[in-house]
Design a protein around this motif. Structure first.
Motif, PDB file in Angstrom:
ATOM      1  N   PRO A  95       0.804  -1.229   0.000  1.00 38.49           N
ATOM      2  CA  PRO A  95       0.000   0.000   0.000  1.00 38.49           C
ATOM      3  C   PRO A  95       0.836   1.279   0.000  1.00 38.49           C
ATOM      4  O   PRO A  95       0.463   2.262  -0.644  1.00 38.49           O
ATOM      5  CB  PRO A  95      -0.837  -0.120   1.269  1.00 38.49           C
ATOM      6  N   GLU A  96       1.975   1.263   0.707  1.00 37.55           N
ATOM      7  CA  GLU A  96       2.779   2.481   0.778  1.00 37.55           C
ATOM      8  C   GLU A  96       3.391   2.813  -0.578  1.00 37.55           C
ATOM      9  O   GLU A  96       3.375   3.969  -1.021  1.00 37.55           O
ATOM     10  CB  GLU A  96       3.889   2.314   1.826  1.00 37.55           C
ATOM     11  N   ILE A  97       3.897   1.785  -1.263  1.00 40.57           N
ATOM     12  CA  ILE A  97       4.480   1.996  -2.597  1.00 40.57           C
ATOM     13  C   ILE A  97       3.414   2.491  -3.561  1.00 40.57           C
ATOM     14  O   ILE A  97       3.615   3.465  -4.303  1.00 40.57           O
ATOM     15  CB  ILE A  97       5.111   0.689  -3.119  1.00 40.57           C
ATOM     16  N   ALA A  98       2.258   1.832  -3.567  1.00 43.88           N
ATOM     17  CA  ALA A  98       1.189   2.198  -4.497  1.00 43.88           C
ATOM     18  C   ALA A  98       0.700   3.615  -4.251  1.00 43.88           C
ATOM     19  O   ALA A  98       0.485   4.389  -5.194  1.00 43.88           O
ATOM     20  CB  ALA A  98       0.034   1.208  -4.385  1.00 43.88           C
ATOM     21  N   LEU A  99       0.529   3.977  -2.981  1.00 48.43           N
ATOM     22  CA  LEU A  99       0.003   5.305  -2.654  1.00 48.43           C
ATOM     23  C   LEU A  99       0.988   6.392  -3.072  1.00 48.43           C
ATOM     24  O   LEU A  99       0.580   7.433  -3.610  1.00 48.43           O
ATOM     25  CB  LEU A  99      -0.291   5.396  -1.156  1.00 48.43           C
ATOM     26  N   LYS A 100       2.275   6.155  -2.841  1.00 44.43           N
ATOM     27  CA  LYS A 100       3.262   7.146  -3.260  1.00 44.43           C
ATOM     28  C   LYS A 100       3.296   7.281  -4.781  1.00 44.43           C
ATOM     29  O   LYS A 100       3.479   8.385  -5.317  1.00 44.43           O
ATOM     30  CB  LYS A 100       4.637   6.771  -2.714  1.00 44.43           C
ATOM     31  N   GLY A 101       3.117   6.169  -5.476  1.00 44.41           N
ATOM     32  CA  GLY A 101       3.063   6.232  -6.939  1.00 44.41           C
ATOM     33  C   GLY A 101       1.887   7.048  -7.429  1.00 44.41           C
ATOM     34  O   GLY A 101       2.014   7.862  -8.359  1.00 44.41           O
ATOM     35  N   VAL A 102       0.731   6.854  -6.815  1.00 43.98           N
ATOM     36  CA  VAL A 102      -0.459   7.626  -7.181  1.00 43.98           C
ATOM     37  C   VAL A 102      -0.224   9.114  -6.907  1.00 43.98           C
ATOM     38  O   VAL A 102      -0.592   9.986  -7.709  1.00 43.98           O
ATOM     39  CB  VAL A 102      -1.691   7.114  -6.405  1.00 43.98           C
ATOM     40  N   LYS A 103       0.403   9.426  -5.771  1.00 44.22           N
ATOM     41  CA  LYS A 103       0.635  10.826  -5.410  1.00 44.22           C
ATOM     42  C   LYS A 103       1.683  11.476  -6.306  1.00 44.22           C
ATOM     43  O   LYS A 103       1.596  12.678  -6.594  1.00 44.22           O
ATOM     44  CB  LYS A 103       1.043  10.919  -3.940  1.00 44.22           C
ATOM     45  N   LEU A 104       2.681  10.712  -6.752  1.00 40.79           N
ATOM     46  CA  LEU A 104       3.657  11.249  -7.693  1.00 40.79           C
ATOM     47  C   LEU A 104       2.964  11.664  -8.984  1.00 40.79           C
ATOM     48  O   LEU A 104       3.209  12.756  -9.513  1.00 40.79           O
ATOM     49  CB  LEU A 104       4.736  10.207  -8.003  1.00 40.79           C
ATOM     50  N   ARG A 105       2.097  10.793  -9.471  1.00 39.62           N
ATOM     51  CA  ARG A 105       1.387  11.142 -10.708  1.00 39.62           C
ATOM     52  C   ARG A 105       0.478  12.347 -10.477  1.00 39.62           C
ATOM     53  O   ARG A 105       0.398  13.253 -11.307  1.00 39.62           O
ATOM     54  CB  ARG A 105       0.561   9.954 -11.209  1.00 39.62           C
ATOM     55  N   LYS A 106      -0.199  12.369  -9.345  1.00 41.71           N
ATOM     56  CA  LYS A 106      -1.101  13.483  -9.044  1.00 41.71           C
ATOM     57  C   LYS A 106      -0.340  14.804  -9.019  1.00 41.71           C
ATOM     58  O   LYS A 106      -0.828  15.821  -9.545  1.00 41.71           O
ATOM     59  CB  LYS A 106      -1.791  13.244  -7.698  1.00 41.71           C
ATOM     60  N   PHE A 107       0.867  14.805  -8.430  1.00 42.71           N
ATOM     61  CA  PHE A 107       1.627  16.046  -8.362  1.00 42.71           C
ATOM     62  C   PHE A 107       2.013  16.526  -9.759  1.00 42.71           C
ATOM     63  O   PHE A 107       1.919  17.719 -10.061  1.00 42.71           O
ATOM     64  CB  PHE A 107       2.891  15.856  -7.516  1.00 42.71           C
TER      65      PHE A 107
END
Length: 354
Positions: A95-107
């Motif tokens: 979950p931590e890896i996936a969430l950071k990936g989603v947030k990178l794209r969002k930024f």
């Protein structure tokens, strides 16, 4: 679709070619349109806004490519349960890896929205510049998250480095020795927005360097084959059989002499050490190279957000003598993108080659 349309509409039409990298098409077209209106040099603010826009797009696209599309295969392994090998499976187990990936794209999308008005198919460029300044509030909103983005980009690069180097079976999977083509800066540095063309042979030997991309038709031809609608570009000098080449992150990280941002440069050096000083030809190393570029984008975004020019208001250069041909090239997330337009004396497009 664009024949007969006025040239100033072109950047917004052609970006509809892609929902993942519309910014690349808009900027390649914008660079060609700049030439049509006789602009050779943008204002400092306009050029830096375009670069910031491009870094934001490359960051979000690279995050999408790895975390959403590729990480399930690479994290779970090719022999794993197919039902688990998707983004939902990654969210459940990592979950931590996936969430950071989603947030990178969002930024990355937030950077695009701040400059172009919306995350996909926005309107940012005008002939010779940009159409809107970045406000202090918009800059500060992006600065609030940049340290996290930089840390997560480092983690993403380290993850891809570990995945590739720890799995010898990845080295030979679909690996092939090829020529590489990309843009580089005037000193041989990694360059995503503007530079000269560099092509290298599989052994690293230079085929040409700092070639003005406006003469691309002298060095590249496009073959067609009866079984596909794809075109097959090749380097004219080497011919159809030997002249084909790869582009994108693997080509760019192999081809450049250095990266201007320190964290990405340290990662590039480790990448080249893995290749024992030569080029890395492993096809699955595209993911590693992609995250080195994502780290470079995060570092570059941080630097540009601290640059006082980025909130300047001098957005459009003075137009010169109009021309009938414009050629713009940019390093899109997946490779070197050429946009070539010809217009008549009324400013209507008569010919286009993308």
């Amino acid at each position: 679709f664009i024949q007969g349309r006025p040239y100033w509409e072109v950047p917004f039409f052609v970006q509809r070619l892609c929902g993942i990298c519309p910014v690349s098409h808009q900027l390649a077209a914008a660079k060609a349109v700049d030439q049509l209106v006789g602009v050779e040099q943008l204002t400092p603010t306009a050029e830096k806004l375009r670069r910031l826009l491009h870094f934001g797009q490359t960051l979000q696209s690279h995050a999408l490519h790895f975390f959403h599309l590729s990480s399930p295969d690479l994290l779970f392994g090719f022999g794993s349960n197919l039902a688990q090998r998707n983004l939902i499976g990654v969210l459940e187990k990592y979950p931590e890896i996936a969430l950071k990936g989603v947030k990178l794209r969002k930024f990355g999308q937030q950077v695009i929205a701040a400059i172009a008005g919306k995350r996909i198919h926005g309107a940012a460029t005008v002939p010779g510049g940009m159409n809107k300044a970045l406000t202090l509030a918009e800059r500060d909103a992006l600065l609030a998250d940049i340290n996290d983005i930089l840390a997560w980009s480092q983690e993403a690069e380290a993850l891809n480095e570990q995945i590739h180097t720890a799995h010898p079976e990845h080295y030979g999977f679909a690996t092939l020795r090829t020529n590489f083509l990309s843009m580089v800066g005037s000193s041989g540095e990694l360059e995503l927005y503007h530079g000269g063309l560099r092509a290298s042979a599989a052994d690293g030997a230079s085929l040409f360097d700092q070639f003005d991309y406006r003469g691309y038709q002298d060095i590249i031809r496009e073959e067609v084959r009866p079984w596909s609608y794809m075109k097959f570009p090749y380097l004219t000098e080497l011919g159809k059989e030997q002249g084909w080449y790869r582009v994108g992150p693997l080509a760019r990280v192999n081809n450049c002499d250095f990266i201007t941002t320190p964290l990405a440069e340290a990662a590039r050096k480790r990448f080249r050490e893995f290749g024992q000083g030569g080029f890395v030809h492993d096809t699955l190393a595209y993911h590693w190279a992609r995250m080195i570029e994502a780290l470079h984008c995060a570092e570059s975004i941080q630097a540009l957000l601290h640059d006082p020019d980025i909130t300047g208001t001098d957005l459009v250069a003075i137009h010169g003598d109009k021309r009938n041909v414009g050629i713009g090239v940019i390093e899109a997330p997946r490779g070197t993108l050429f946009h070539h337009y010809q217009i008549d004396d009324e400013g209507l497009v008569t010919k286009a080659n993308l």
